[in-house]
Design an enzyme around this catalytic site. Structure first.
Site, mmCIF file in Angstrom:
data_model
loop_
_atom_site.group_PDB
_atom_site.id
_atom_site.type_symbol
_atom_site.label_atom_id
_atom_site.label_comp_id
_atom_site.label_asym_id
_atom_site.label_seq_id
_atom_site.Cartn_x
_atom_site.Cartn_y
_atom_site.Cartn_z
ATOM 1 N N ASN A 166 -10.187 30.686 -31.750
ATOM 2 C CA ASN A 166 -9.691 32.154 -32.039
ATOM 3 C C ASN A 166 -10.410 33.134 -31.519
ATOM 4 O O ASN A 166 -11.536 32.848 -31.415
ATOM 5 C CB ASN A 166 -9.466 32.308 -33.610
ATOM 6 C CG ASN A 166 -9.126 33.812 -33.903
ATOM 7 O OD1 ASN A 166 -9.962 34.516 -34.317
ATOM 8 N ND2 ASN A 166 -7.950 34.107 -33.793
ATOM 9 N N TYR A 170 -12.793 41.992 -34.103
ATOM 10 C CA TYR A 170 -13.347 42.257 -35.311
ATOM 11 C C TYR A 170 -14.496 43.210 -35.414
ATOM 12 O O TYR A 170 -15.312 42.764 -34.410
ATOM 13 C CB TYR A 170 -13.573 40.940 -36.275
ATOM 14 C CG TYR A 170 -12.672 39.833 -35.946
ATOM 15 C CD1 TYR A 170 -11.466 40.221 -36.535
ATOM 16 C CD2 TYR A 170 -12.982 38.681 -35.568
ATOM 17 C CE1 TYR A 170 -10.266 39.148 -36.096
ATOM 18 C CE2 TYR A 170 -11.860 37.602 -35.303
ATOM 19 C CZ TYR A 170 -10.507 37.892 -35.804
ATOM 20 O OH TYR A 170 -9.428 36.810 -35.519
ATOM 21 N N ARG A 171 -14.545 43.907 -36.138
ATOM 22 C CA ARG A 171 -15.795 44.838 -36.049
ATOM 23 C C ARG A 171 -17.085 44.458 -36.201
ATOM 24 O O ARG A 171 -17.297 43.530 -37.147
ATOM 25 C CB ARG A 171 -15.607 45.952 -37.119
ATOM 26 C CG ARG A 171 -16.240 47.243 -36.996
ATOM 27 C CD ARG A 171 -15.892 48.547 -37.870
ATOM 28 N NE ARG A 171 -16.073 48.122 -39.224
ATOM 29 C CZ ARG A 171 -15.575 48.663 -40.267
ATOM 30 N NH1 ARG A 171 -14.327 49.251 -39.915
ATOM 31 N NH2 ARG A 171 -15.907 48.537 -41.657
ATOM 32 N N ARG A 192 -6.592 37.110 -40.704
ATOM 33 C CA ARG A 192 -7.160 37.185 -39.196
ATOM 34 C C ARG A 192 -7.555 35.684 -39.199
ATOM 35 O O ARG A 192 -8.079 34.898 -39.975
ATOM 36 C CB ARG A 192 -8.403 38.005 -38.936
ATOM 37 C CG ARG A 192 -7.965 39.510 -39.205
ATOM 38 C CD ARG A 192 -6.880 39.767 -38.019
ATOM 39 N NE ARG A 192 -6.888 41.164 -37.891
ATOM 40 C CZ ARG A 192 -5.895 42.028 -38.832
ATOM 41 N NH1 ARG A 192 -5.175 41.807 -39.526
ATOM 42 N NH2 ARG A 192 -6.037 43.503 -38.421
ATOM 43 N N GLY A 193 -7.533 34.925 -37.779
ATOM 44 C CA GLY A 193 -7.625 33.761 -37.764
ATOM 45 C C GLY A 193 -8.897 33.342 -37.869
ATOM 46 O O GLY A 193 -9.247 32.146 -38.347
ATOM 47 N N GLU A 234 -5.133 32.572 -27.599
ATOM 48 C CA GLU A 234 -5.427 33.688 -26.938
ATOM 49 C C GLU A 234 -6.101 33.684 -25.498
ATOM 50 O O GLU A 234 -5.675 34.354 -24.696
ATOM 51 C CB GLU A 234 -6.681 34.610 -27.735
ATOM 52 C CG GLU A 234 -6.006 35.020 -29.294
ATOM 53 C CD GLU A 234 -5.893 34.137 -30.225
ATOM 54 O OE1 GLU A 234 -5.617 34.484 -31.294
ATOM 55 O OE2 GLU A 234 -6.499 32.919 -30.065
ATOM 56 N N ASP A 282 -12.282 54.641 -39.004
ATOM 57 C CA ASP A 282 -11.151 53.515 -38.573
ATOM 58 C C ASP A 282 -9.881 54.123 -38.183
ATOM 59 O O ASP A 282 -9.811 55.506 -38.243
ATOM 60 C CB ASP A 282 -11.033 52.584 -39.610
ATOM 61 C CG ASP A 282 -11.150 51.142 -39.125
ATOM 62 O OD1 ASP A 282 -10.442 51.050 -38.067
ATOM 63 O OD2 ASP A 282 -11.845 50.266 -39.449
#
Length: 614
Positions: A166, A170-171, A192-193, A234, A282
């Site tokens: 994956n 991500y933050r 999320r993956g 991806e 955000d």
């Protein structure tokens, strides 16, 4: 052929006048983000900051700031992307007309990652400390510096290798709170993956190896946020979009493969235990508050000799990630009917914060023999949308039947809302899911990751004429005032400050709904919002959508004339009233530091070093 690395892309953009160098020293604390936001609004070129306070690395802003620049960057591969995704969407058609799929063949070859040839990986050429990296802080209330365009790579401990890998965005918090000098916070949202990989690592009692990359070929950044179909990784999509195979390398000291042409690689492990992460401004337009999230123990930081640190600044949309979203929608539109049965088109409304509001056009074919069309298949379609991919995070899912208006487009938000409001039967068309999984960034529900959802599906003939101006104001209870028209059928009213706890119905709102039962104009304005600032909310549709759908929880904040519950189904008559006031438990909206704002405006004024840049 596409770009092998970020520097090739920047050289090309500079030659085309689409990149400008900024040689004045700027501060990554608030100042750079304020510059980036203005550059985006001005549709400025990409900006390469060569003198950044506190770091030796140049920083890059606004790379994806316009649709035209995105399409230019990927100009050589878009045809192949369209062909591959179209074949995925309709493989039967590809088999019937294989000559039309010939354009996909070059793309298929580029989807296979390959081992780096002719020596080692450029990203492993140099080492530095975590503290040497740029410390970008975008908003005054941020808990510390964050990586805003990270590429987080992980593999499934149960199925190591590329096939179950994956690459996500991500933050990553680099410092602040209780982090040690060799630790970073890794905030991944639900759905999320990496979550499945981390779950398997925890179940197996092992640490999860993670690489956080920054920079590299631009296709990596787009691939990391793509809602890809099952079986398309991806890294493979990055090769397809970038027009060349992604190059991977191996190093004896690293447990994961290396993206050879990235600019930076932070190698570490997710270790047991959590630490507070955030707050952080955000993309919804508010802060996400401080919460416990996984900790990345950093083992090493690598970078290439000519490394560049790309960044963006998020905030109330539209921002640079809006362009990402539009581009992704363009690419994935052919996949929608294949992924979501009965759905023809979807639109996550960016100005409403993306996840809070999803519009969809579907088919309504279940009972064609009925004299009047009503939502049946649309409800099945809504459940498909809430059961897969990132559409599952939607809070308000509004669906209309394609058969009622074949020319209607979900991306035409004013027309879609008008169509829906003209047809809604509030006695049947509202369906609530309570205490459901919600977006991590949404604080309107009953707790972190938990809230409600509303499926609002309408079909059939037109029921009402929508009001365009207020001819007779409603009788408002004490504390409510300033009724204003925000659009056809849309009314906003200023309400008293909210002071209740989570999940508590407001007796004042119930009294307002009862008063509206006698209002002669209520059918003309079937959607009403109670807000803190009626003038701001009614100033334009973008303001209305942002305020109403980011500040309300469907189950708690829905009221209506003649409201009742029968057989667990809540219904009302027009108008539906949404309580969109800020609540004490909400996250605060984002605001720039006035001193920083004045400083940036001075830099951009005539005679200033940034005059003419944006």
């Amino acid at each position: 052929m596409g770009y092998a690395n970020l520097n090739q892309c920047l050289a090309d953009l500079e030659a085309q006048g689409q990149l400008r160098r900024v040689d004045v020293e700027l501060d990554p604390y608030l100042e750079l983000a304020a510059v980036q936001r203005r550059a985006f609004r001005a549709k400025a070129p990409a900006l390469l900051f060569t003198r950044v306070k506190g770091t030796r690395f140049p920083m890059l802003a606004n790379l994806f700031g316009t649709r035209e620049r995105l399409r230019y960057i990927f100009r050589d591969s878009l045809r192949a992307v369209d062909a591959v995704l179209a074949a995925k969407a309709d493989p039967a058609a590809a088999l019937r007309r294989p000559w039309r799929s010939l354009a996909a063949l070059p793309g298929l070859v580029r989807m296979l990652p390959r081992a780096k040839r002719n020596g080692g990986a450029p990203v492993l050429e140099c080492n530095c400390n975590l503290a040497d990296l740029p410390r970008l802080t975008c908003w005054p209330g941020d808990g510390g510096p964050f990586i805003t365009l990270p590429l987080v790579y992980s593999e499934d401990p149960c199925r190591p290798g590329l096939n179950a890998s994956n690459l996500g965005m991500y933050r990553v918090q680099l410092a602040g709170n209780a982090y040690a000098s060799d630790e970073a916070g890794l905030h991944y949202q639900i759905h999320r993956g990496i979550g499945a990989h981390h779950a398997n690592a925890i179940a197996g009692g092992v640490e999860l190896p993670v690489h956080v990359y920054v920079g590299g070929p631009p296709a990596l950044s787009v691939a990391a946020v793509m809602p890809l179909p099952e079986g398309l990784s991806e890294l493979r999509f990055a090769g397809l979009l970038g027009g060349r195979r992604v190059e991977l390398a191996r190093a004896p000291e690293l447990r994961l493969p290396v993206l050879a042409e990235a600019d930076f690689c932070i190698s570490g492990r997710l270790v047991p235990g959590l630490k507070p992460e955030g707050p952080f401004g955000d993309h919804v337009g508010y802060y996400s508050l401080r919460h416990d999230f996984p900790v990345l123990k950093v083992d090493a930081v690598y970078h290439r000799r000519d490394a560049v640190w790309p960044f963006t600044a998020v905030g109330r949309p539209p921002q640079e990630d809006t362009v990402f979203g539009d581009f992704i929608h363009e690419l994935t539109a052919p996949l929608v009917p294949q992924v979501f049965q009965g759905v023809r088109e979807v639109h996550a409304v960016d100005v409403a914060g993306v996840h809070p509001l999803l519009l969809a056009l579907g088919s309504e074919r279940y009972t064609p023999y009925e004299a009047r069309r009503r939502p049946r298949e649309l409800l099945t379609a809504a459940l498909h949308l809430l059961g897969a991919t990132q559409t599952a995070l939607a809070k308000y899912v509004l669906l209309a039947a394609h058969e009622d208006a074949p020319g209607l487009c979900a991306r035409d938000v004013p027309a879609f809302l008008r169509h829906l409001l003209e047809r809604t039967d509030f006695s049947r068309d509202l369906h609530f899911l309570t205490r459901s999984t919600s977006d991590t960034l949404d604080y309107t529900g009953c707790g972190l990751h938990e809230g409600s959802k509303l499926i609002w599906a309408s079909a059939g003939e037109k029921r009402r004429e929508l009001g365009l101006e207020l001819r007779g104001a409603p009788d408002l209870p004490e504390g409510f005032s300033e009724p204003r028209v925000a659009g056809p059928g849309l009314l906003v009213v200023r309400g008293p400050a909210h002071s209740l706890e989570r999940g508590e119905p407001d007796p004042r709102m119930e009294e307002l709904a009862r008063r509206l039962e006698a209002w002669p104009e209520r059918e003309a304005f079937p959607l009403m919002a109670v807000v803190d600032d009626a003038a701001f909310c009614a100033a334009g549709l973008d303001n209305f959508l942002w305020v109403v759908f980011t500040r309300s929880d469907p189950a708690t904040d829905s009221y209506g004339a003649h409201a009742q519950t029968r057989a667990k189904h809540w219904s009302c008559a027009a108008p539906l009233v949404l309580d969109a006031r800020l609540k004490p438990f909400h996250a605060p909206p984002l605001e720039e530091d006035p001193a920083v704002t004045r400083g940036v405006e001075a830099l951009a004024a005539p005679g200033g070093p940034l005059h003419g840049y944006f």
